[in-house]
Scaffold this active site. Structure first.
Site, PDB file in Angstrom:
ATOM      1  CG  ASP A  14      -1.894  -1.199   1.143  1.00 58.34           C
ATOM      2  OD1 ASP A  14      -2.944  -1.085   0.517  1.00 58.34           O
ATOM      3  OD2 ASP A  14      -1.533  -2.252   1.707  1.00 58.34           O
ATOM      4  NE  ARG A  95       0.307   3.474  14.315  1.00 59.75           N
ATOM      5  CZ  ARG A  95       0.770   2.554  13.506  1.00 59.75           C
ATOM      6  NH1 ARG A  95       1.964   2.688  12.945  1.00 59.75           N
ATOM      7  NH2 ARG A  95       0.072   1.460  13.256  1.00 59.75           N
ATOM      8  CG  ASP A 124      -2.890   3.155  14.053  1.00 58.26           C
ATOM      9  OD1 ASP A 124      -2.563   3.418  15.231  1.00 58.26           O
ATOM     10  OD2 ASP A 124      -2.943   2.012  13.606  1.00 58.26           O
ATOM     11  CB  SER A 175      -5.214  -4.946   9.182  1.00 53.34           C
ATOM     12  OG  SER A 175      -4.506  -3.811   9.626  1.00 53.34           O
TER      13      SER A 175
HETATM   14  N1  ARG Z   1      -6.727  -1.111  17.611  1.00 53.00           N
HETATM   15  C1  ARG Z   1      -5.361  -1.005  17.978  1.00 53.00           C
HETATM   16  C2  ARG Z   1      -5.029   0.416  18.331  1.00 53.00           C
HETATM   17  O1  ARG Z   1      -5.788   1.263  18.044  1.00 53.00           O
HETATM   18  C3  ARG Z   1      -4.431  -1.584  16.959  1.00 53.00           C
HETATM   19  C4  ARG Z   1      -4.299  -0.836  15.676  1.00 53.00           C
HETATM   20  C5  ARG Z   1      -3.461  -1.627  14.755  1.00 53.00           C
HETATM   21  N2  ARG Z   1      -3.247  -0.990  13.524  1.00 53.00           N
HETATM   22  C6  ARG Z   1      -3.303  -1.611  12.351  1.00 53.00           C
HETATM   23  N3  ARG Z   1      -3.117  -0.895  11.301  1.00 53.00           N
HETATM   24  N4  ARG Z   1      -3.556  -2.874  12.254  1.00 53.00           N
HETATM   25  O2  ARG Z   1      -4.037   0.715  18.896  1.00 53.00           O
END
Ligand code: ARG
Length: 424
Positions: A14, A95, A124, A175
């Site tokens: 991506d 992040r 994110d 994912s």
């Molecule tokens: N739900 C989790 C969080 O908000 C994990 C996010 C994981 N991100 C991903 N792109 N799979 O921290």
């Protein structure tokens, strides 16, 4: 001069497509920025090469593993950060460190905008954009998946048409986001929340149902930070890595929850964080030994609030920073050793030792040498219970005393029964 956009680049399909996609849509030159937070996988040099081969005008790569462990994982450990009492904020803490590098790259290469590969439904995107503008209010943000209609199918089509050096096979249904603090797995069949995770979901942990022999470990902390494992000095990164291996082999740190996202969605999340969960277990126990009671009670609330702020993308916010100071102050005496048995999915504390602890054998013992004056307890209880006793006396006088009948009031007989007077 052509506008420049820094893209958070993973090396995957991506974001590889996003390089050309952003250029085609905006006319801007794209600078790829890849940050190693211990996600494993490909070498940074391979990733840099691919970014350039996919059309990036510059590639910025950074090994941020120690920085991530020292400045992001350790604060999470000190806070015992578990969102909704379960999730050790794995993605949430990565992040802000990635953002620091994105912003650094933007300044270095004179970019006006930062791009990331997040969708419009998750946390994110919020974390990236709030962090970016908290560090550099002048920067703009763009997300090609969300803002430029870059779907998975279009990405595959684009990569094949442009002959990008990246695999386009849809091999993984999930994912996944991973770093040294843990691994997050979502989507696919896990979206049916009754479905049990299958074995292929997991990578950092072995099946806890068939564990190898138990593993005993002693973790030594100084001011809330692990500094030795079984007597051998370790950096925070090494401590996490070693515990990932050892706790992971025992299947510790598998988490399967329905979680409240910041954007209002409840979502099914599977995590594995063997090192993080083992370290938090040890750290929490050492705090039980070393923190004063009221400080410990209050710290739980502060830790929970800290965790929510971090989950919600407020890493660089003023309140989070203020809570950091409080948490840091609580760690002054959180030093000592915790012994744990790692086995069959559990890290069980079996011993604790601290020079700075508040546990006093002579106060606690029921044996000879008891230093606690039990005769003082009567008076303490008398005064401690006085306010509740006064209130209870008023209830009784007004016929509102606690119902003392076995099994509570019986509605059938209650109707006819006369109001009881005074004590029953
Ligand atoms: N739900 C989790 C969080 O908000 C994990 C996010 C994981 N991100 C991903 N792109 N799979 O921290």
């Amino acid at each position: 001069m052509t506008e420049r956009i820094v893209l958070a680049y993973s090396g995957g399909l991506d974001t590889s497509v996003a390089i050309g996609w952003i250029h085609d849509a905006t006319g801007a030159d794209v600078i790829a920025c890849a940050v190693d937070v211990g996600q494993g996988g490909e070498d940074l040099e391979v990733i840099r090469r691919r970014a350039l081969d996919c059309g990036a005008v510059e590639a910025y790569v950074a090994d941020a593993r120690d920085e991530f462990a020292d400045e992001y994982c350790m604060p999470a450990l000190k806070a015992n950060a578990l969102y909704m009492d379960a999730y050790p904020v794995v993605s949430a803490i990565s992040r802000p460190v990635i953002t620091k590098h994105l912003v650094r790259a933007a300044k270095e290469f004179g970019a006006t905008t930062v791009a990331h590969g997040c969708t419009g439904k998750g946390n994110d995107q919020v974390r990236f954009e709030v962090s970016i503008t908290s560090l550099a209010p002048e920067l703009k943000c763009i997300a090609p998946v969300r803002d430029l209609a870059l779907t998975r199918d279009r990405a595959i089509e684009y990569a094949e048409r442009k002959k990008l050096p990246i695999a386009t096979t849809k091999n993984n249904p999930f994912s996944i986001d991973q770093n040294v603090w843990g691994r997050a797995i979502e989507t696919g069949f896990l979206e049916d929340i009754w479905n049990e995770p299958t074995k292929d979901v997991y990578n950092y942990t072995d099946d806890p149902s068939f564990p190898p022999v138990a593993d005993e470990v002693v973790i030594s902390f100084e001011q809330g930070v692990p500094v030795r494992i079984d007597g051998r000095p370790v950096t925070p990164l090494q401590a996490i890595q070693e515990m990932n291996r050892r706790a992971g082999a025992q299947g510790i740190g598998r988490i399967d929850i329905v979680e409240d996202r910041l954007v209002g969605i409840k979502s099914r999340e599977v995590y594995e964080a063997p090192g993080a969960m083992a370290l938090i277990t040890a750290h929490q126990e050492l705090e039980r030994v070393t923190l004063e009671r009221e400080q410990a009670r209050f710290k739980r609330q502060v830790g929970d609030r800290w965790t929510e702020l971090v989950y919600d993308g407020q890493w660089f916010s003023p309140l989070k920073r203020s809570l950091d100071s409080f948490i840091e102050d609580t760690q002054r005496y959180v030093s000592g050793d915790i012994r744990m048995t790692l086995h069959g999915g559990r890290a069980t504390v079996t011993g604790r030792r601290s020079e700075t602890g508040l546990y006093d054998f002579n106060l606690a013992t029921y044996d000879e040498g008891d230093a606690f004056d039990q005769s003082q307890a009567r008076g303490f209880i008398e005064i401690y219970g006085l306010a509740a006793k006064q209130a209870a006396a008023r209830d009784v006088a007004l016929g509102n005393g606690e119902d003392l009948s076995i099994g509570g009031a019986d509605p059938a007989t209650d109707e006819q029964a006369p109001e009881p007077e005074g004590e029953q």
